[in-house]
Enzyme design. Structure first.
Site, mmCIF file in Angstrom:
data_model
loop_
_atom_site.group_PDB
_atom_site.id
_atom_site.type_symbol
_atom_site.label_atom_id
_atom_site.label_comp_id
_atom_site.label_asym_id
_atom_site.label_seq_id
_atom_site.Cartn_x
_atom_site.Cartn_y
_atom_site.Cartn_z
ATOM 1 N N ARG A 1 -8.453 9.943 -7.340
ATOM 2 C CA ARG A 1 -9.389 9.136 -6.550
ATOM 3 C C ARG A 1 -10.770 9.784 -6.525
ATOM 4 O O ARG A 1 -11.783 9.113 -6.459
ATOM 5 C CB ARG A 1 -8.845 9.006 -5.121
ATOM 6 C CG ARG A 1 -9.566 8.000 -4.242
ATOM 7 C CD ARG A 1 -8.948 8.024 -2.849
ATOM 8 N NE ARG A 1 -9.402 6.927 -2.020
ATOM 9 C CZ ARG A 1 -10.565 6.861 -1.416
ATOM 10 N NH1 ARG A 1 -11.434 7.851 -1.565
ATOM 11 N NH2 ARG A 1 -10.894 5.828 -0.656
ATOM 12 N N GLU B 1 -0.819 3.622 -8.418
ATOM 13 C CA GLU B 1 -0.466 4.660 -7.451
ATOM 14 C C GLU B 1 0.726 5.436 -7.989
ATOM 15 O O GLU B 1 1.738 4.845 -8.393
ATOM 16 C CB GLU B 1 -0.114 4.022 -6.107
ATOM 17 C CG GLU B 1 -0.065 4.978 -4.958
ATOM 18 C CD GLU B 1 -1.388 5.080 -4.209
ATOM 19 O OE1 GLU B 1 -1.462 5.888 -3.262
ATOM 20 O OE2 GLU B 1 -2.345 4.367 -4.563
ATOM 21 N N LYS C 1 0.876 -1.179 0.000
ATOM 22 C CA LYS C 1 0.000 0.000 0.000
ATOM 23 C C LYS C 1 0.904 1.216 0.000
ATOM 24 O O LYS C 1 1.569 1.505 0.984
ATOM 25 C CB LYS C 1 -0.932 0.020 1.209
ATOM 26 C CG LYS C 1 -1.946 1.156 1.089
ATOM 27 C CD LYS C 1 -2.924 1.184 2.206
ATOM 28 C CE LYS C 1 -4.045 2.171 1.904
ATOM 29 N NZ LYS C 1 -3.627 3.420 1.273
#
EC number: 6.5.1.1
Length: 601
Positions: A280, A310, A260
Site C-alpha cells: 500500500r 488483498e 473488506k
C-alpha cells in the site's frame, strides 16, 4: 552541478515553516538544477537515492559508522566526535562544526584560499549508491572509506547535509505534495499545472521519473501518460460512512460490494515472466511473497498487467481466513519458505488498472472487473474478492454481517456506472468502506502519525510513556494534533518505542506539524499507529480542524487507546483532518456542560 547548490537551498529550507515559502524556494532550486540529472536532484530532495518500489538497499549506515567517517574526514578522534554529538544531538551539525574548524586552522584557511575541487551532485550520488550497494566481506570498511572521502572533499555546509542525508534525517520539512507543487511551478508554468503533475504522479509514483519526462518532453507529455509496469500506481482510497442507507444513497442506489479483508493490500505487476508486488505504501515486497509470485504466474493470464488485491493469511487446515497479525508473524520469520508453510496465504483480487498496453484506470469498474474475472483461472490460491451487486439496504446489511462472520473487516461499497473510474491516489465517494468498528460510539479506528512524546513517571520515569498523535491535512501538507495516547501499550512495546523514537527525535517542532501542545520531545512524522477511542470531541488543546466546528478549538479523541502500528502506511496515508471532521459530524451528539478540564488529551 555542484552539490553546494543543493546544500545551500537545504540550509534555507530548514529555517522556513511556511509551506508557500518552502514551495517557492524548492521551485527555484529545481529550475536552477542541471536538467540532465533532474531525477537525481529530486530523489535527493526526497531524502533517498531511488524510489522505494525498486527494492534496492538503503544506505544502512549507523551512528557508529558515521562517527568513524566524520572522525577520519576531519582528523578528529572518535571520542571528541561522540562528545560533540552528545551536546548537539545532530551528527550533521557535528560534521559542519568540525569541517569549519578544520578549514579555519588549516594553512589554506589561514591564507583565505582553497584548492579543493567542487563536490558535484553526480559524484555524491554515485558514491552514495556504491555505499548502499556494497555488500560482503570488507564492505563495512569500504563504506566508511567512501563516506569519509566525500566528507573530506565537502565544505562545512555540504558535510552537514551529506551526513543528514545518510542518516535519513534531512529535516527540511518537505513532503511529496510540496515537491509536486514545486515541479508544477518550476517546469509547468505555475500552480495551474499542479493537477497535471499530480495525475501523472498518481499513475507513476516516481517523482524523479515525472521530473525527467517534464524537462525532456514538456508538461504536455504528462497529459497522455499511461501506467508503466514496474512503477506502482498510487492506490485509490475509500471514504467512510457508518450508515448503510446513506452509503447506498451516496453511490446512486446500486453498487458492487466486496468483502473488506483483514490482510495486506497488494498491487501486482507482470511483464513477460517478471512479477513485482508492491505494498500500500508502494514498497517492493516481492521477496516476502514468493508463493504469491508463483500463484500469479500460474493462474492469471496475460503477458503484461497491473492488478490489485488483498493478501490474506489462511488456516492451512480449514482454509478459513486468519487475522492480519498472522501475516506479521510470517514477516518476522527469517526462513521465508518455513513461513510459507506455517502461514499460507490466498490472494483476493478486486481491480485491474492496466492490461496488454491499455490503461484501464479511465474505464468503469464493471469493465475492469469483467476483464479481471476473465483472466483468473479456477484455483485454490488466487480468487476474485467475494462480492455481490446490491440495490437495497437489506442486502447490503446481510452481506456485511456475512463478511464479518467469515473473518473480514467489513465491506467495500463501490459505485458502478460510466463514471466509476479508478481514481489513482484519490479518496472519494466512488468507494465507501463499512467496517464492524462502526458499531461503536466512535465510528471507526483512525490511523494517526506520531509527532511528539511525553516522559512517564515512576517506573517509566525518563522514558516515553505517551505519544502526541496527529491527523494529515492534505490541503496544507501538514499534520494537525488530535490526541495524546497513553493506553494500549505493553511494557515491551513501550521499551521498543523508546528506542525507535529516540532515533528520530527533534529539538524543535517539525515545520509540517501544527500543534498547540508542547511534548517533552518532538518526533519526525514517520510512524503511523491505529487508534480507537470513546468519541470525538471539541478540544481547545488540539489543532485538528481548528476553528471549523468552534472558534479557537479543534477536534480530539476522548480516551484514545493504541491498537497496533500501521507499518504498511506512510504518514501521508494517515486519516485526514476532513475524515476526522466527517466522523465527528456523523456520531451521536450528547450535550455536555462545558468542562473546565479537557479529558481528551
Amino acid at each position: 552541478m555542484e552539490f553546494k547548490v543543493i546544500a545551500e537551498y537545504f540550509d534555507k529550507l530548514e529555517k522556513i515553516s511556511s509551506r508557500l515559502q518552502l514551495t517557492a524556494l524548492l521551485a527555484d532550486l529545481l529550475s536552477k538544477s542541471d536538467k540532465a540529472i533532474i531525477d537525481k536532484v529530486v530523489y535527493i530532495i526526497q531524502g533517498k537515492l531511488w524510489p522505494d518500489f525498486l527494492g534496492y538497499p538503503e544506505l544502512g549506515i549507523g551512528e557508529k559508522f558515521l562517527i568513524k567517517a566524520i572522525s577520519i574526514a576531519t582528523n578528529t578522534d572518535e571520542n571528541s566526535v561522540e562528545n560533540l554529538y552528545k551536546s548537539t544531538g545532530d551528527l550533521g551539525e557535528v560534521a559542519r562544526r568540525l569541517k569549519s574548524k578544520q578549514q579555519s586552522t588549516g594553512i589554506l584557511g589561514f591564507l583565505g584560499t582553497s584548492s579543493k575541487e567542487s563536490l558535484t551532485v553526480d559524484e555524491v550520488y554515485s558514491t552514495l549508491s556504491k555505499v548502499a550497494l556494497t555488500t560482503g566481506e570488507g564492505s563495512r570498511d569500504l563504506k566508511i572509506r567512501l563516506l569519509a572521502g566525500l566528507l573530506k572533499k565537502a565544505d562545512p555546509l555540504e558535510a552537514k547535509f551529506l551526513v543528514r542525508f545518510v542518516e535519513g534525517r534531512l529535516r527540511v520539512g518537505i513532503g511529496d505534495a510540496t515537491v509536486l507543487d514545486a515541479m508544477a511551478i518550476a517546469f509547468g508554468g505555475g500552480q495551474s499545472a499542479s493537477e497535471i503533475v499530480e495525475r501523472a504522479y498518481n499513475l507513476r509514483a516516481d517523482l524523479g521519473n515525472i521530473a525527467k519526462i517534464i524537462v525532456e518532453k514538456g508538461i504536455e507529455a504528462l497529459k497522455t501518460l499511461k501506467p508503466e509496469v514496474g512503477i506502482p500506481i498510487r492506490p485509490m482510497l475509500a471514504e467512510r460512512l457508518s450508515n448503510p442507507e446513506e452509503i447506498l444513497k451516496k453511490v446512486g442506489g446500486s453498487a458492487l460490494v466486496d468483502y473488506k479483508y483483514d490482510g495486506e493490500r497488494a498491487q501486482i505487476h507482470k511483464k513477460s515472466d517478471k512479477i513485482f508486488i508492491f505494498s500500500r505504501r508502494l514498497e517492493n515486497i516481492t521477496s516476502q511473497y514468493p508463493d504469491v509470485v508463483e500463484y500469479i504466474s500460474k493462474y492469471v493470464e496475460g503477458k503484461e498487467f497491473i492488478i490489485e488485491g488483498e493478501i490474506v493469511a489462511v488456516d492451512p487446515e480449514s482454509g478459513e481466513m486468519r487475522a492480519f497479525q498472522e501475516l506479521m508473524h510470517r514477516k518476522r520469520k527469517s526462513d521465508i519458505y518455513e513461513a510459507i508453510k506455517e502461514y499460507p496465504v490466498n490472494v483476493f483480487l478486486f481491480d485491474l488498472m492496466y492490461y496488454e498496453d491499455v490503461d484501464y484506470t479511465t474505464k468503469p469498474l464493471e469493465v475492469r472487473r469483467k476483464l479481471l474475472e476473465s483472466i483468473v483461472k479456477p484455483n485454490d490460491y488466487v480468487k476474485i474478492a467475494h462480492h455481490i451487486q446490491v440495490n437495497n439496504v437489506e442486502d447490503l446489511k446481510s452481506f456485511f454481517y456475512r463478511a464479518i462472520s467469515e473473518g473480514g473487516e467489513g465491506v467495500m461499497v463501490k459505485a458502478i456506472g460510466k463514471d466509476a473510474i479508478y481514481q489513482a491516489g484519490a479518496r472519494g465517494w466512488l468507494w465507501i468502506k463499512l467496517k464492524r468498528d462502526y458499531q461503536s460510539e466512535m465510528a471507526d479506528t483512525v490511523d494517526l502519525v506520531v509527532v511528539g512524546g511525553f516522559y512517564g513517571k515512576g517506573k517509566r520515569g525518563g522514558k516515553i510513556s505517551s505519544l502526541l498523535m496527529a491527523a494529515y491535512n492534505p490541503k496544507t501538507d501538514t499534520f494537525e494534533s488530535v490526541c495524546k495516547v497513553a493506553s494500549g501499550f505493553s511494557d515491551e512495546q513501550l521499551d521498543e518505542l523508546q528506542k525507535k523514537l529516540m532515533e528520530i527525535k527533534r529539538d524543535i517542532k517539525h515545520p509540517r506539524v501544527n500543534s498547540k501542545m508542547e511534548p517533552d520531545i518532538w518526533i519526525e512524522p514517520v510512524y503511523v499507529a491505529e487508534i480507537i477511542g470513546a468519541e470525538i470531541t471539541i478540544s481547545p488543546l488540539h489543532t485538528c480542524c481548528q476553528d471549523v466546528v468552534e472558534k479557537d478549538a479543534g477536534l480530539s479523541i476522548r480516551f484514545p487507546r493504541f491498537i497496533r502500528w500501521r507499518d504498511d502506511k506512510s504518514p501521508e496515508d494517515a486519516t485526514t483532518t476532513d475524515e476526522i471532521l466527517e466522523m465527528y459530524n456523523k456520531q451521536p451528539k450528547k450535550k455536555i456542560e462545558s468542562p473546565l478540564v479537557d479529558e481528551s488529551v
